[in-house]
Design a protein around this motif. Structure first.
Motif, mmCIF file in Angstrom:
data_model
loop_
_atom_site.group_PDB
_atom_site.id
_atom_site.type_symbol
_atom_site.label_atom_id
_atom_site.label_comp_id
_atom_site.label_asym_id
_atom_site.label_seq_id
_atom_site.Cartn_x
_atom_site.Cartn_y
_atom_site.Cartn_z
ATOM 1 N N ILE A 115 0.933 -1.244 -0.027
ATOM 2 C CA ILE A 115 0.148 0.062 0.039
ATOM 3 C C ILE A 115 1.048 1.273 0.002
ATOM 4 O O ILE A 115 1.874 1.396 0.773
ATOM 5 N N ASP A 116 0.594 2.042 -1.173
ATOM 6 C CA ASP A 116 1.386 3.389 -1.026
ATOM 7 C C ASP A 116 0.559 4.432 -0.499
ATOM 8 O O ASP A 116 -0.333 4.690 -1.345
ATOM 9 N N PRO A 117 0.867 5.006 0.538
ATOM 10 C CA PRO A 117 -0.057 5.837 1.470
ATOM 11 C C PRO A 117 0.080 7.406 0.766
ATOM 12 O O PRO A 117 -0.566 8.235 1.374
ATOM 13 N N HIS A 118 1.079 7.621 -0.126
ATOM 14 C CA HIS A 118 1.326 8.993 -0.559
ATOM 15 C C HIS A 118 1.508 9.052 -2.011
ATOM 16 O O HIS A 118 2.719 8.742 -2.249
ATOM 17 N N VAL A 119 0.364 9.421 -2.808
ATOM 18 C CA VAL A 119 0.828 9.500 -4.004
ATOM 19 C C VAL A 119 0.047 10.659 -4.887
ATOM 20 O O VAL A 119 -1.097 11.044 -4.341
ATOM 21 N N CYS B 248 -5.280 -0.977 -10.202
ATOM 22 C CA CYS B 248 -5.350 -1.080 -8.738
ATOM 23 C C CYS B 248 -6.336 -0.520 -7.865
ATOM 24 O O CYS B 248 -6.785 0.302 -8.291
ATOM 25 N N ASP B 249 -6.459 -0.983 -6.632
ATOM 26 C CA ASP B 249 -7.473 -0.119 -5.795
ATOM 27 C C ASP B 249 -6.930 1.082 -5.304
ATOM 28 O O ASP B 249 -5.646 1.209 -5.252
ATOM 29 N N PHE B 250 -7.631 2.071 -4.782
ATOM 30 C CA PHE B 250 -7.274 3.303 -4.359
ATOM 31 C C PHE B 250 -8.479 3.959 -3.568
ATOM 32 O O PHE B 250 -9.592 3.633 -3.341
ATOM 33 N N THR B 251 -7.954 5.128 -2.990
ATOM 34 C CA THR B 251 -8.854 5.752 -2.087
ATOM 35 C C THR B 251 -7.872 7.129 -2.297
ATOM 36 O O THR B 251 -6.776 7.273 -2.444
ATOM 37 N N PHE B 252 -8.325 7.881 -1.136
ATOM 38 C CA PHE B 252 -7.903 9.555 -1.198
ATOM 39 C C PHE B 252 -7.720 10.201 0.166
ATOM 40 O O PHE B 252 -8.502 9.760 1.164
ATOM 41 N N HIS B 253 -6.728 10.777 0.471
ATOM 42 C CA HIS B 253 -6.546 11.729 1.555
ATOM 43 C C HIS B 253 -7.356 12.962 1.229
ATOM 44 O O HIS B 253 -6.961 13.464 -0.054
ATOM 45 N N MET B 254 -8.181 13.437 1.695
ATOM 46 C CA MET B 254 -8.726 14.708 1.179
ATOM 47 C C MET B 254 -8.136 15.913 1.757
ATOM 48 O O MET B 254 -8.014 16.445 2.831
ATOM 49 N N SER C 233 -9.628 10.128 6.062
ATOM 50 C CA SER C 233 -8.165 10.924 6.423
ATOM 51 C C SER C 233 -8.436 12.164 5.636
ATOM 52 O O SER C 233 -8.679 12.073 4.429
ATOM 53 N N PHE C 234 -7.767 13.299 6.141
ATOM 54 C CA PHE C 234 -7.713 14.660 5.811
ATOM 55 C C PHE C 234 -6.184 14.765 5.336
ATOM 56 O O PHE C 234 -5.261 14.180 6.077
ATOM 57 N N LYS C 235 -5.770 15.801 4.467
ATOM 58 C CA LYS C 235 -4.367 16.288 4.404
ATOM 59 C C LYS C 235 -4.238 17.745 4.374
ATOM 60 O O LYS C 235 -5.139 18.395 3.739
ATOM 61 N N VAL C 236 -3.425 18.170 5.275
ATOM 62 C CA VAL C 236 -3.183 19.547 4.997
ATOM 63 C C VAL C 236 -1.793 19.975 4.844
ATOM 64 O O VAL C 236 -0.785 19.092 5.154
ATOM 65 N N PHE C 237 -1.493 21.030 4.264
ATOM 66 C CA PHE C 237 -0.087 21.617 3.869
ATOM 67 C C PHE C 237 0.342 22.803 4.823
ATOM 68 O O PHE C 237 -0.763 23.645 4.567
ATOM 69 N N LEU C 238 1.337 22.779 5.775
ATOM 70 C CA LEU C 238 1.646 24.030 6.339
ATOM 71 C C LEU C 238 2.560 24.755 5.301
ATOM 72 O O LEU C 238 2.776 25.867 5.433
#
Ligand code: URP
Ligand code: ZN
Ligand code: ZN
Ligand code: ZN
Length: 460
Positions: free
Chosen positions: A57-61, A120-126, A149-154
């Motif tokens: 599983i690649d958690p960051h694409v 392949c299967d997939f999902t997203f960090h929002m 899961s959420f994603k923020v950029f500082l």
């Protein structure tokens, strides 16, 4: 059709044994010795001498990310097939709206690009780039739709970055919803000031990218994120941690019991800042953020990974062609940030970790598959080999020897940052929910096999 994998050595995050695996429809239905099945459609694969890992599983694409006046190169067709050839059966893509974008529309746009086009299967960090009442209600809807899961950029002030007040509000909402928040931790103001200073001094080449985002910039971002996580009671996940200075800050929080998880990405374990110093603008190929660091950081990353302080290893796959990198000639701040790695992550981590004696094989499986499944609400459907789990399996040949090259890659990108690197192993067969997608190392499957994985909040 049913699939029987015989004589392989099953290796998960905590077990290792020889057994046969029977797959019916999409799941593993039996694991045991000398399994047999009477079915004329049965396919039998002999895995003698091979390891069988749970699908990675690649958690960051990033796929087709709109960023820095261009778009990352891959689309879901090429990106997902490259992932599978490299043993990755699920990836979590960053959905990254800009501050001005409608977040609900962005989410649906990202999803529509993937649906029907992924092997392949997939999902997203929002990704969340601003916070107000509209965004808040849209985020609730997105969580309802299966995103946990959420994603923020500082960092990246002018693209995706959030202000501190928004960070607080995102974390507060995430705590309420039981959603984990992933964060790119660099101080945006420091980066902006240092960039201007360097450019004013005539320092315009790719080798100055690292000097505009030194380790202190990441350590500050990491410390700030950890502090906000602590104050809100949310659960945090630091993406692409690159250096000892940031690791110390994250560990200080972790050791106080702050629920904080750490991801590092494959380029930071293996490449260092001298790559970005290559002459003739070659260094631009190695511009990513956080930047490649002084080599002395790598031993700390490997040690923290072995000990489980670094939880997961992703890629931060974000490919730009050489021509796109060229937009930053004469101004390093305009070089699109990112390095491709989706195809090579597992083989590189196996080779330079497990095969060369830097990483326990179970920690390897955990960091490249199981832990991400657990943190992001996919376990035990994904991330392990067990009866009832999805039959996402990687039959891995540990006796393969070869080298990485742009000439043989599937990623849609005209260079490879790991050109010429040796690998000590390779996936031979890869299945996605029971269907053989890769055979003899080549994609042979269904280009639209991939499913959107709906996830439930974890309430950590
Ligand atoms: O340089 C990088 N990492 N590009 C992709 C965007 C991000 O920060 O993850
Ligand atoms: Zn990032
Ligand atoms: Zn990223
Ligand atoms: Zn072990």
């Amino acid at each position: 059709m049913p699939l029987l994998i015989k004589n392989g050595e099953i290796i998960t995050a905590d077990t290792r044994y020889k057994a046969d695996i029977l797959v019916q429809d999409e799941t593993i239905t039996q694991i045991g010795l000398d399994l047999e099945m009477d079915d004329e459609d049965l396919e039998v694969i002999d895995a003698t001498g091979k390891y069988i890992f749970p699908g990675f599983i690649d958690p960051h694409v990033h796929i087709y990310l709109p960023f820095m006046a261009t778009f990352a190169k891959d689309n879901h067709t090429t990106g997902s097939q490259a992932a599978l050839i490299g043993g990755t059966t699920t990836f979590i893509e960053m959905c990254c709206p800009n501050r001005n974008d409608d977040h609900w529309e962005a989410y649906n746009l990202w999803k529509s690009r993937a649906e029907g086009n992924s092997a392949c299967d997939f999902t997203f960090h929002m990704g969340i780039s601003k916070f107000d009442d509209t965004v808040e209600s849209q985020l609730k809807q997105i969580v309802e739709d299966g995103i946990s899961s959420f994603k923020v950029f500082l960092s990246y002030k002018n693209f995706f970055g959030v202000e501190d007040g928004e960070l607080y509000q995102v974390l507060t909402l995430a705590k309420k919803l039981g959603v984990i928040v992933t964060a790119h931790c660099e101080n945006a103001e420091l980066v902006a000031q240092l960039q201007q200073k360097l450019l004013a001094e005539g320092k315009t080449g790719p080798e100055y990218h690292e000097k505009s985002r030194p380790v202190q910039v990441e350590a500050e971002g990491t410390n700030r994120f950890a502090t906000f996580v602590e104050m809100t009671g949310a659960t945090g996940y630091i993406v692409h941690l690159s250096c000892q200075a940031a690791l110390e800050r994250a560990m200080a929080a972790k050791s106080k019991g702050v629920p904080l998880y750490i991801e590092s990405v494959i380029p930071h374990f293996l490449l260092d800042k001298t790559f970005a110093e290559k002459p003739d603008f070659e260094g631009a190929k190695y511009v990513m953020s956080p930047p490649l660091r002084d080599k002395s950081n790598q031993k700390h990353l490997w040690a923290a990974l072995e000990q489980g302080f670094i939880d997961t290893v992703g890629t931060d796959h974000c490919p730009f062609d050489v021509e796109q990198k060229d937009m930053g000639r004469g101004d390093f701040t305009k070089i699109p940030n990112g390095i491709p790695a989706i195809e090579d992550r597992v083989n590189l981590l196996y080779t330079y970790g497990v095969s060369r004696g830097n990483l326990d094989i179970h920690r390897f499986v955990d960091a490249a598959s199981t832990k991400a499944a657990k943190l992001f609400g996919l376990f035990p459907r994904k991330g392990t080999i067990a009866v009832g789990s999805d039959a996402d399996l990687v039959i891995y040949d540990p006796n393969y020897r070869g080298t990485i090259s742009v000439k043989t890659q599937t990623v849609n990108n005209n260079y490879n940052g790991f050109e010429g690197w040796e690998i000590d192993g390779k996936p031979e067969v890869v299945t996605v929910r029971g269907q053989v997608q890769v055979r003899d190392g080549k994609f042979v499957g269904d280009a639209s096999r991939g499913q959107f994985l709906r996830r439930k909040p974890s309430h950590f």
